[in-house]
Design an enzyme around this catalytic site. Structure first.
Site, PDB file in Angstrom:
ATOM      1  N   ASP A   3     -53.467 -10.892  17.421  1.00 46.77           N
ATOM      2  CA  ASP A   3     -53.359 -11.428  18.791  1.00 46.77           C
ATOM      3  C   ASP A   3     -54.292 -10.640  19.712  1.00 46.77           C
ATOM      4  O   ASP A   3     -55.322 -10.153  19.257  1.00 46.77           O
ATOM      5  CB  ASP A   3     -51.893 -11.410  19.238  1.00 46.77           C
ATOM      6  CG  ASP A   3     -51.602 -12.468  20.296  1.00 46.77           C
ATOM      7  OD1 ASP A   3     -52.350 -12.525  21.284  1.00 46.77           O
ATOM      8  OD2 ASP A   3     -50.636 -13.226  20.150  1.00 46.77           O
ATOM      9  N   HIS A   5     -57.666 -11.794  19.522  1.00 47.71           N
ATOM     10  CA  HIS A   5     -57.863 -12.757  20.602  1.00 47.71           C
ATOM     11  C   HIS A   5     -58.574 -12.163  21.819  1.00 47.71           C
ATOM     12  O   HIS A   5     -58.634 -12.780  22.867  1.00 47.71           O
ATOM     13  CB  HIS A   5     -56.526 -13.375  21.026  1.00 47.71           C
ATOM     14  CG  HIS A   5     -55.860 -14.177  19.944  1.00 47.71           C
ATOM     15  ND1 HIS A   5     -54.661 -14.822  20.102  1.00 47.71           N
ATOM     16  CD2 HIS A   5     -56.246 -14.436  18.663  1.00 47.71           C
ATOM     17  CE1 HIS A   5     -54.332 -15.440  18.972  1.00 47.71           C
ATOM     18  NE2 HIS A   5     -55.274 -15.207  18.082  1.00 47.71           N
TER      19      HIS A   5
END
Ligand SMILES: *[C@@H]1O[C@H](CO)[C@@H](O)[C@H](O)[C@H]1NC(C)=O
Ligand SMILES: *[C@@H]1O[C@H](CO)[C@@H](O)[C@H](O)[C@H]1NC(C)=O
Ligand SMILES: *[C@@H]1O[C@H](CO)[C@@H](O)[C@H](O)[C@H]1NC(C)=O
Ligand SMILES: *[C@@H]1O[C@H](CO)[C@@H](O)[C@H](O)[C@H]1NC(C)=O
Length: 396
Positions: free
Chosen positions: A221, A244
């Site tokens: 993430d 991310h």
């Protein structure tokens, strides 16, 4: 990876010097001397908490030493205030209990609570045993899911430092920072697989003067995410990817959220990440402000959305209709170079109700790696200035 072996080398040199220094004095509480068992299966939670309490309640500067060996721990809470500065010197490995149910009352596996002048260091490692927990993550289906525990939580921690530490396979976030003032992370290495759910590297909320530098973060993430109430945050010399990217948000989920301001991201690299530099606010959202952000000297290698402000954020595809009420202003993007894996390398999708103000783009050179023409920019409700060479051409 070259930079990691450099960290390790510096780490060992330093370790030898430091242990020698500590062993000359008092105030070393070695968990192995208090009954902790390094067999990777005995639950040492109680011993660790007791040893911490002894160190914490002793006068002067104290060290909790976790020597070589693998120590299993369930949820533990190291709770201050302490009588003096305290160091966790971890040369061994800590592994998490795999019974997810045992964490139901804990936001974190290892929590540091109300401690001033805490240092966590020692070149040791944390293993959150994520693979046995990730199946319990429901956040892709529900906005109001209960997140899995972070590996380390810092709550109300002040004037502190985390350095020379490695964390792998966190159940949730690796490092969670909440209500902290003056917390520095450097020379840390955070790792989880690209497809692991919500394994952010560092998440910051309601905290100020947080500095992150000289670190490598490869997770499923966000590399670093900053929620409401994050201010005076400096991030430099960090390598992100996969993951991310560095994100402000998601913001605007709740009423009366605190503003996010004073963020500097400098000399960072994004490699193969889904995003690079991102600000995201929920599609329909409550009011707050995001201002004074500087992103400078950034390298992108094959990044999907190198620069993105997304005020229509709705990952589940199931959000209330409406505009974001979060006002974004004074965001500077300077000297950002490299490659984009999507054609739209720069996206400013701001809110019709609160258009982005005073966005600056300067010295941008982002090249699309696919076929179908050069990279482009996309703007909605964004105003500001662009100068120096800017590729793709600015749309603000
Ligand atoms: C502890 O482990 C490190 C690295 O694995 C090693 O370099 C060091 O010599 C060990 N220390 C002791 C006291 O065994
Ligand atoms: C944080 O970043 C700001 C802006 O670049 C800079 O003025 C400040 O000195 C930095 N602080 C530290 C401690 O690095
Ligand atoms: C930029 O970051 C890299 C590590 O990612 C580091 O090796 C280099 O020294 C940094 N440059 C500056 C000017 O700080
Ligand atoms: C990104 O990762 C690839 C593959 O590991 C590597 O070849 C490349 O040099 C990296 N790019 C940067 C800027 O570090």
């Amino acid at each position: 990876m070259g930079s990691i072996s450099v960290f390790r080398f510096v780490c060992l040199m330093f370790l030898v010097a430091w242990i020698t220094e500590v062993e000359a004095g008092n105030g070393v509480f070695d968990v192995a001397n208090y009954g902790a068992v390094a067999d990777a299966k005995t639950d040492n939670s109680k011993v660790f908490e007791d040893v911490f309490n002894k160190a914490c309640q002793s006068e002067g500067s104290n060290v909790v030493l976790i020597p070589n060996g693998t120590y299993m721990l369930g949820p533990v809470m190291f709770s201050g205030p302490c009588k003096g500065p305290i160091t966790f010197f971890i040369t061994g490995a800590l592994i998490a209990h795999t019974d997810v149910a045992s964490y139901v009352d804990s936001y974190s596996w290892i929590t540091f609570y109300r401690i001033d002048r805490l240092v966590v260091r020692g070149c040791g490692s944390l293993d959150g045993q994520g693979p046995s927990a990730w199946g319990h993550n429901t956040c892709s289906k529900s906005k109001n899911c209960n997140p899995l525990p972070s590996s380390m939580g810092f709550d109300y921690v002040t004037n502190s430092r985390v350095t020379h530490l490695k964390s792998i396979n966190s159940m949730g976030v690796h490092m969670n920072v909440f209500e902290c003032t003056g917390l520095k992370f450097d020379r840390i290495h955070l790792i989880a697989p690209e497809d692991s759910p919500n394994t952010d590297g560092i998440h910051i909320g309601e905290s100020t003067h947080v500095h992150i530098s000289d670190s490598v973060i490869a997770t499923g993430d966000d590399c670093i995410s900053m929620g409401p109430g994050s201010s005076s945050i400096n991030i430099s010399n960090v390598q992100c990817g996969p993951g991310h990217g560095i994100s402000v948000g998601s913001l605007g989920r709740s009423a009366n959220e605190d503003d996010v301001s004073g963020l500097t991201v400098k000399n960072c690299t994004f490699n193969g990440t889904q995003n690079g530099l991102r600000v995201k606010t929920w599609a329909s959202s409550f009011a707050s402000n995001v201002f004074d952000l500087t992103f400078q000297d950034i390298n992108m290698d094959n990044v999907n959305n190198p620069i993105i402000i997304d005020q229509q954020y709705c990952p589940s595809g199931n959000c209330q209709q409406g505009n974001s009420q979060v006002q974004i202003r004074d965001a500077r993007f300077r000297n950002i170079k490299g490659t984009s894996s999507s054609k739209i390398a720069v996206t400013f999708e701001c809110s019709p109700s609160k258009p982005c103000q005073n966005i600056e783009l300067s010295d941008i050179d982002l090249v699309y790696v696919g076929d179908g023409g050069p990279a482009t920019s996309s703007c909605a409700y964004a105003s500001g200035v662009a100068y120096g060479p800017v590729h793709p051409p600015s749309c603000i």
